[in-house]
Enzyme design. Structure first.
Site, PDB file in Angstrom:
ATOM      1  NE  ARG A   2      -3.694  -2.272  -0.152  1.00  0.00           N
ATOM      2  CZ  ARG A   2      -3.304  -3.377  -0.817  1.00  0.00           C
ATOM      3  NH1 ARG A   2      -2.202  -3.364  -1.563  1.00  0.00           N
ATOM      4  NH2 ARG A   2      -4.029  -4.458  -0.794  1.00  0.00           N
ATOM      5  CB  SER A   6      -8.967  -1.165   4.307  1.00  0.00           C
ATOM      6  OG  SER A   6      -9.710  -2.330   4.015  1.00  0.00           O
ATOM      7  CD  GLU A  36      -5.157   0.519   2.606  1.00  0.00           C
ATOM      8  OE1 GLU A  36      -5.103  -0.496   3.320  1.00  0.00           O
ATOM      9  OE2 GLU A  36      -5.726   0.546   1.501  1.00  0.00           O
TER      10      GLU A  36
HETATM   11  C1  LIG Z   1     -15.285   0.913  -1.253  1.00  0.00           C
HETATM   12  C2  LIG Z   1     -13.772   0.974  -1.391  1.00  0.00           C
HETATM   13  C3  LIG Z   1     -13.063  -0.190  -1.613  1.00  0.00           C
HETATM   14  C4  LIG Z   1     -11.669  -0.147  -1.732  1.00  0.00           C
HETATM   15  N1  LIG Z   1     -10.993  -1.309  -1.957  1.00  0.00           N
HETATM   16  C5  LIG Z   1      -9.645  -1.290  -2.067  1.00  0.00           C
HETATM   17  C6  LIG Z   1      -8.918  -2.507  -2.306  1.00  0.00           C
HETATM   18  O1  LIG Z   1      -9.467  -3.586  -2.447  1.00  0.00           O
HETATM   19  N2  LIG Z   1      -7.573  -2.435  -2.391  1.00  0.00           N
HETATM   20  C7  LIG Z   1      -6.884  -1.254  -2.256  1.00  0.00           C
HETATM   21  O2  LIG Z   1      -5.664  -1.249  -2.335  1.00  0.00           O
HETATM   22  N3  LIG Z   1      -7.556  -0.081  -2.045  1.00  0.00           N
HETATM   23  C8  LIG Z   1      -8.909  -0.072  -1.947  1.00  0.00           C
HETATM   24  N4  LIG Z   1      -9.582   1.095  -1.724  1.00  0.00           N
HETATM   25  C9  LIG Z   1      -8.842   2.355  -1.538  1.00  0.00           C
HETATM   26  C10 LIG Z   1      -8.665   3.200  -2.821  1.00  0.00           C
HETATM   27  O3  LIG Z   1      -9.701   2.944  -3.742  1.00  0.00           O
HETATM   28  C11 LIG Z   1      -7.339   2.927  -3.483  1.00  0.00           C
HETATM   29  O4  LIG Z   1      -6.275   3.282  -2.632  1.00  0.00           O
HETATM   30  C12 LIG Z   1      -7.202   3.697  -4.797  1.00  0.00           C
HETATM   31  O5  LIG Z   1      -6.148   3.173  -5.507  1.00  0.00           O
HETATM   32  C13 LIG Z   1      -6.983   5.192  -4.596  1.00  0.00           C
HETATM   33  O6  LIG Z   1      -7.098   5.813  -5.868  1.00  0.00           O
HETATM   34  P1  LIG Z   1      -7.648   7.296  -5.997  1.00  0.00           P
HETATM   35  O7  LIG Z   1      -7.562   7.693  -7.417  1.00  0.00           O
HETATM   36  O8  LIG Z   1      -8.989   7.417  -5.368  1.00  0.00           O
HETATM   37  O9  LIG Z   1      -6.558   8.084  -5.151  1.00  0.00           O
HETATM   38  P2  LIG Z   1      -6.783   9.290  -4.126  1.00  0.00           P
HETATM   39  O10 LIG Z   1      -7.517   8.801  -2.936  1.00  0.00           O
HETATM   40  O11 LIG Z   1      -7.334  10.466  -4.822  1.00  0.00           O
HETATM   41  O12 LIG Z   1      -5.274   9.591  -3.723  1.00  0.00           O
HETATM   42  C14 LIG Z   1      -4.538   8.626  -2.994  1.00  0.00           C
HETATM   43  C15 LIG Z   1      -3.055   9.056  -3.030  1.00  0.00           C
HETATM   44  O13 LIG Z   1      -2.589   8.943  -4.367  1.00  0.00           O
HETATM   45  C16 LIG Z   1      -2.058  10.169  -4.804  1.00  0.00           C
HETATM   46  N5  LIG Z   1      -2.337  10.319  -6.236  1.00  0.00           N
HETATM   47  C17 LIG Z   1      -3.539  10.351  -6.854  1.00  0.00           C
HETATM   48  N6  LIG Z   1      -3.384  10.496  -8.182  1.00  0.00           N
HETATM   49  C18 LIG Z   1      -2.046  10.587  -8.393  1.00  0.00           C
HETATM   50  C19 LIG Z   1      -1.233  10.792  -9.550  1.00  0.00           C
HETATM   51  N7  LIG Z   1      -1.757  10.938 -10.768  1.00  0.00           N
HETATM   52  N8  LIG Z   1       0.119  10.847  -9.375  1.00  0.00           N
HETATM   53  C20 LIG Z   1       0.675  10.722  -8.149  1.00  0.00           C
HETATM   54  N9  LIG Z   1      -0.030  10.545  -7.026  1.00  0.00           N
HETATM   55  C21 LIG Z   1      -1.379  10.472  -7.148  1.00  0.00           C
HETATM   56  C22 LIG Z   1      -2.745  11.224  -3.961  1.00  0.00           C
HETATM   57  O14 LIG Z   1      -1.984  12.415  -3.913  1.00  0.00           O
HETATM   58  C23 LIG Z   1      -2.855  10.512  -2.637  1.00  0.00           C
HETATM   59  O15 LIG Z   1      -1.635  10.618  -1.929  1.00  0.00           O
HETATM   60  C24 LIG Z   1     -10.982   1.090  -1.608  1.00  0.00           C
HETATM   61  C25 LIG Z   1     -11.717   2.262  -1.412  1.00  0.00           C
HETATM   62  C26 LIG Z   1     -13.095   2.212  -1.308  1.00  0.00           C
HETATM   63  C27 LIG Z   1     -13.866   3.496  -1.124  1.00  0.00           C
END
Ligand SMILES: Cc1cc2nc3c(=O)[nH]c(=O)nc-3n(C[C@H](O)[C@H](O)[C@H](O)COP(=O)(O)OP(=O)(O)OC[C@H]3O[C@@H](n4cnc5c(N)ncnc54)[C@H](O)[C@@H]3O)c2cc1C
Length: 326
Positions: free
Chosen positions: A188, A237, A307
């Site tokens: 993560r 999570s 996380e």
């Molecule tokens: C219902 C639900 C289920 C989920 N299940 C999982 C799962 O099974 N496994 C898992 O690992 N996660 C899970 N997640 C968490 C989340 O979806 C993941 O961590 C996802 O990859 C985050 O992507 P995001 O675009 O929403 O990032 P954001 O939440 O917008 O950002 C997360 C981080 O990434 C950085 N970031 C975003 N875009 C970029 C970019 N282009 N370049 C550099 N940095 C960037 C941000 O600055 C921040 O630090 C879940 C979330 C929810 C709500």
């Protein structure tokens, strides 16, 4: 020296900054924009500026401006892994869109190659890859993030983004033009530099039978629906699994399911999720996270690590005992 709340929430932008941002983005920049709508928790105060960046040239121009003015900035994906403070974020919050949303998938011999812009959704990416028989894609299915956010987080389940990454291109204030980087992947998190914005990613998968791959992915999506509160505002999570154990098991063991602070509730379905059950503030969630962490530490002797990323200005974290016991 500590900041007063007034200082912490005062915009860092001057009129020249606003004019420069208008010149780059036109209507796609908004000032004092509340961030709640851009996060899966539906929580978060205003950003001084919120810009939707549609091309690598625009991103380079923004990076140059931020560097020249030493302005803080933050890249938001789909906001599914962040808790934005009620005091919002100073500087510029950027979200990628336009050309960054493109995805191209192809078969190359016994492999499936997927080239995706950083703002492409994981749902679209997994669907395309599965249709070509990308083995292992089911482990990334149902993650509600963008490609960039999922790369940064090394998101996944039994297998993770990093297992499939072939190439990553980034932009940064010091090197604004897109360039490839080597990234190390951990549970993560990654070695990606804090000031690197992922622009595009190439993933490579072994190729199998598309029907079998789609069926396996579908089964995982069904399982997710029955074990996670995916219809409610949350961020998945909250805590990382400690070595050899599950955060959800530990949280459940201290009886935390259903605990509430204000509008934030530990999910009765999945103990590692905190739902916004109505009007939750970031302070509510932060307070509940702290309460859960304390209970697991005191009763299980385990220090849970977050996380989710806590970002921006957190204010008014004081809650009464009555609030906590609701
Ligand atoms: C219902 C639900 C289920 C989920 N299940 C999982 C799962 O099974 N496994 C898992 O690992 N996660 C899970 N997640 C968490 C989340 O979806 C993941 O961590 C996802 O990859 C985050 O992507 P995001 O675009 O929403 O990032 P954001 O939440 O917008 O950002 C997360 C981080 O990434 C950085 N970031 C975003 N875009 C970029 C970019 N282009 N370049 C550099 N940095 C960037 C941000 O600055 C921040 O630090 C879940 C979330 C929810 C709500």
């Amino acid at each position: 020296m500590s900041l007063t709340t007034a200082q912490a929430i005062a915009s860092l932008l001057n009129d020249d900054d606003r004019a420069a941002l208008h010149a780059i983005f036109g209507d796609r920049v908004r000032f004092d924009e509340p961030l709640a709508a851009y996060t899966s928790w539906k929580i978060g105060g205003p950003a001084d500026a919120f810009a939707t960046v549609e091309s690598e040239a625009e991103l380079a121009a923004l990076m140059r401006h931020c560097f020249a003015r030493a302005l803080p900035w933050f890249v938001l994906g789909s906001g599914s892994n962040v808790l934005v403070g009620d005091g919002g974020m100073r500087g510029i919050v950027l979200r990628l869109g336009g050309a960054f949303a493109e995805i191209a998938a192809r078969v190359d011999g016994d492999r499936v190659i997927v080239e995706a812009g950083a703002s492409a959704g994981m749902a679209a990416l997994t669907a395309k890859a599965a249709s070509l028989g990308a083995i292992g894609i089911g482990s990334l299915a149902g993650i509600p993030g963008t490609v960039g956010g999922s790369l940064r987080m090394n998101a996944g389940t039994d297998r993770e983004m990093g297992d499939f990454v072939h190439e990553v291109w980034v932009q940064s204030p010091l090197k604004p033009d897109p360039h490839p980087v080597t990234v190390q992947y951990y549970y993560r998190h990654t070695s990606l530099a804090r000031d690197a914005v992922v622009a595009r990613v190439t993933l490579a998968f072994e190729r199998g039978d598309p029907k079998h791959v789609r069926e396996e992915m579908q089964a995982r999506l069904v399982r997710r629906k029955s074990t996670q509160p995916i219809a409610l505002p949350n961020a998945g999570s909250c805590f990382r699994n400690p070595e050899g154990d599950k955060a959800a098991r530990l949280i459940e063991s201290v009886g935390a399911k259903g605990w509430r602070v204000g509008g934030a509730e530990v999910s009765p379905l999945h103990a590692n999720f905190i739902n916004n059950v109505g009007g939750a503030t970031a302070a509510d969630v932060a307070s509940l996270l702290a309460r859960v962490r304390r209970a697991v530490h005191d009763r299980c002797g385990v220090d849970l690590q977050l996380e989710v990323h806590l970002i921006g200005v957190f204010i008014d974290q004081a809650h009464t005992r009555d609030d906590e016991e609701k």
